[in-house]
Design an enzyme around this catalytic site. Structure first.
Site, PDB file in Angstrom:
ATOM      1  N   ARG A  35       0.862  -1.152   0.126  1.00 26.00           N
ATOM      2  CA  ARG A  35       0.105  -0.044   0.180  1.00 26.00           C
ATOM      3  C   ARG A  35       0.675   1.196  -0.035  1.00 26.00           C
ATOM      4  O   ARG A  35       0.389   2.299  -0.502  1.00 26.00           O
ATOM      5  CB  ARG A  35      -0.945  -0.166   1.110  1.00 26.00           C
ATOM      6  CG  ARG A  35      -2.130  -0.909   1.095  1.00 26.00           C
ATOM      7  CD  ARG A  35      -2.964  -1.058   2.202  1.00 26.00           C
ATOM      8  NE  ARG A  35      -4.312  -2.030   1.721  1.00 26.00           N
ATOM      9  CZ  ARG A  35      -5.568  -1.625   1.898  1.00 26.00           C
ATOM     10  NH1 ARG A  35      -5.624  -0.407   2.592  1.00 26.00           N
ATOM     11  NH2 ARG A  35      -6.286  -2.547   1.524  1.00 26.00           N
ATOM     12  N   LYS A 197     -18.164 -15.738   4.216  1.00 25.34           N
ATOM     13  CA  LYS A 197     -19.604 -15.700   4.086  1.00 25.34           C
ATOM     14  C   LYS A 197     -20.178 -15.076   3.015  1.00 25.34           C
ATOM     15  O   LYS A 197     -19.850 -14.346   2.284  1.00 25.34           O
ATOM     16  CB  LYS A 197     -19.979 -14.606   5.271  1.00 25.34           C
ATOM     17  CG  LYS A 197     -19.386 -15.115   6.684  1.00 25.34           C
ATOM     18  CD  LYS A 197     -19.921 -14.057   7.749  1.00 25.34           C
ATOM     19  CE  LYS A 197     -19.547 -14.696   9.029  1.00 25.34           C
ATOM     20  NZ  LYS A 197     -20.051 -13.930  10.104  1.00 25.34           N
ATOM     21  N   GLY A 351      -9.529  -7.883   0.619  1.00 24.63           N
ATOM     22  CA  GLY A 351      -8.357  -7.892   1.376  1.00 24.63           C
ATOM     23  C   GLY A 351      -7.515  -9.203   1.631  1.00 24.63           C
ATOM     24  O   GLY A 351      -6.201  -8.971   1.664  1.00 24.63           O
ATOM     25  N   GLY A 374     -13.487  -3.312   0.554  1.00 27.57           N
ATOM     26  CA  GLY A 374     -14.989  -2.858   0.299  1.00 27.57           C
ATOM     27  C   GLY A 374     -15.269  -1.904  -0.779  1.00 27.57           C
ATOM     28  O   GLY A 374     -16.487  -2.081  -1.280  1.00 27.57           O
TER      29      GLY A 374
END
Ligand code: ADP
Ligand code: MG
Length: 393
Positions: A35, A197, A351, A374
């Site tokens: 990053r 999930k 991520g 996200g």
């Protein structure tokens, strides 16, 4: 959207929102600096015009002003990466007279990195007074933090109310790659969907089903689908309240002519983190007291066959609990496949997906690895991101 290419920043002060929210170990050491590296092209471009930069980032999820989340170590690393000719200092405050004074002492062509912006309670509230105080530090604003653009935070959507604002190279690159994926995916387009999930990927699945030729599902979320199909899955991760949603997705896939491929065997264990027993079993034969923690070798082979003809692949979510080396094989082998599919357009998002790819050393196998988390999922779902909207003219 105005780009940093559209402006000359010479001898001005530029606020640059970057995402240097790097992963840290328990001692606070940086465990991956991708990053930081992602922001370097924008920083070098602005510095080469002799701009003075005020870097703004968040780090971790601070509750109080924990030392581990201070930005000082980021500033040190940025200084090492940019080289001795660039002065890089960091602050202990975010706004106020001490910051202004420190900024005066920085020469043009130098950098002042502010303390963790999330130490200020106004950041996540999108506080306009914080945005105003930040804007007083500079002449223009550059957003190079695509991964924060789904947030209405002061340093993301607030500052552009006060200053001329531009998109940095990393932000532009994310938008270009994801727009290509959204609007122009070459067929066959395959999604390799894993992760924990169903609930966190619902939007993505619904948005992509009409575009996909094939949906391959592994990881923890496969079990909710398998349960919906009537298989017993033992102690495997199942979202009981999402079984009907999984059923709905399978029906939608049928309607949209999307082939769905599910695992046919699994690595199972008694305890994911302290296993005393592991085995490989076929679908339908997961013992009641064990849980599936990785896809099995037959599934790997099946998924490889199903992925190989793809022209476009989106990788999202690992195939198993890859953090535990004993259960990373499915994820590792399928991500390794990306290295052999030379002609496909291969995008990885998420991520944990990005972390897995980096751990395996497979970064070069992918056309593009999104840093967005996200924000990336929201963008692929077709949502408007507030941080990007504020950069529009
Ligand atoms: P990403 O961050 O790439 O979008 P997710 O956050 O959705 O991915 O999922 C990552 C997590 O899913 C990892 O922590 C991994 O351990 C977990 N996971 C994968 N397979 C399983 C499984 N079979 N059972 C439980 N957790 C799983
Ligand atoms: Mg994740």
């Amino acid at each position: 959207m105005k780009s940093i290419r559209d402006h000359y920043f010479s001898n001005t002060t530029v606020l640059v929102r970057v995402d240097m929210n790097v992963p840290l170990d328990k001692q606070g050491n940086i465990t991956s600096e991708s990053r930081i590296l992602a922001a370097v092209p924008t920083l070098n471009f602005l510095l080469s015009q002799k701009a003075k930069l005020v870097l703004i980032t968040h780090l971790g999820r601070p509750k109080d002003h924990e030392a581990i989340f201070q930005t000082e170590k980021l500033a040190l690393r940025v200084g090492q990466i940019l080289g001795p000719e660039v002065i890089v200092k960091s602050t202990q405050d975010i706004v106020g007279p001490s910051v202004k004074k420190q900024l005066q002492e920085i020469p043009y062509g130098g950098i002042l990195m502010l303390e963790n912006i999330r130490f200020h309670p106004g950041e996540v509230k999108g506080d306009i007074e914080l945005a105003r105080a930040l804007s007083e530090l500079g002449d223009t604003y550059v957003n190079d933090a695509f991964s924060c653009c789904h947030r209405d935070h002061a340093s993301v959507t607030g500052i552009p109310d006060f200053l001329p604002s531009y998109a940095g190279f990393q932000l532009e690159k994310e938008i270009a790659e994801l727009t290509h994926l959204n609007t122009d995916p070459q067929s066959p387009f395959v999604l390799l969907q894993g992760g924990a999930k169903v609930s966190s990927k619902l939007g993505l699945l619904k948005a992509l089903l009409g575009k996909l030729d094939k949906l391959i599902i592994g990881g923890g979320m496969a079990f909710t689908f398998l349960k919906a199909m009537g298989y017993s899955v033992g102690q495997s991760l199942v979202e009981e309240d999402k079984i009907d949603v999984a059923e709905g997705i399978l029906q939608l896939a049928k309607k949209t002519n999307t082939k769905v491929v599910l695992p046919t065997d699994f690595v199972v264990t008694d305890d994911a983190h302290q296993p005393t027993y592991t085995a490989t079993v076929p679908l339908g034969e997961i013992p009641n007291d064990l849980m599936g923690v990785d896809i099995g070798p037959k599934t790997v082979q099946l998924f490889v066959e199903e992925l190989s003809p793809a022209a476009t692949i989106l990788f999202n979510g690992p195939m198993g609990i890859f953090e535990v080396p004993a259960f990373n094989k499915g994820t590792k082998e399928l991500y390794a496949l990306a290295g052999t599919l030379k002609n496909a357009y291969k995008v990885a998002a998420g991520g944990d997906t990005a972390a897995a790819i980096e751990t395996f050393g497979y970064v070069n196998y992918f056309t593009y690895i999104s840093m967005g988390g996200g924000a990336t999922l929201a963008y692929i779902e077709g949502k408007q991101l507030p941080g990007i909207l504020t950069l529009m003219d």
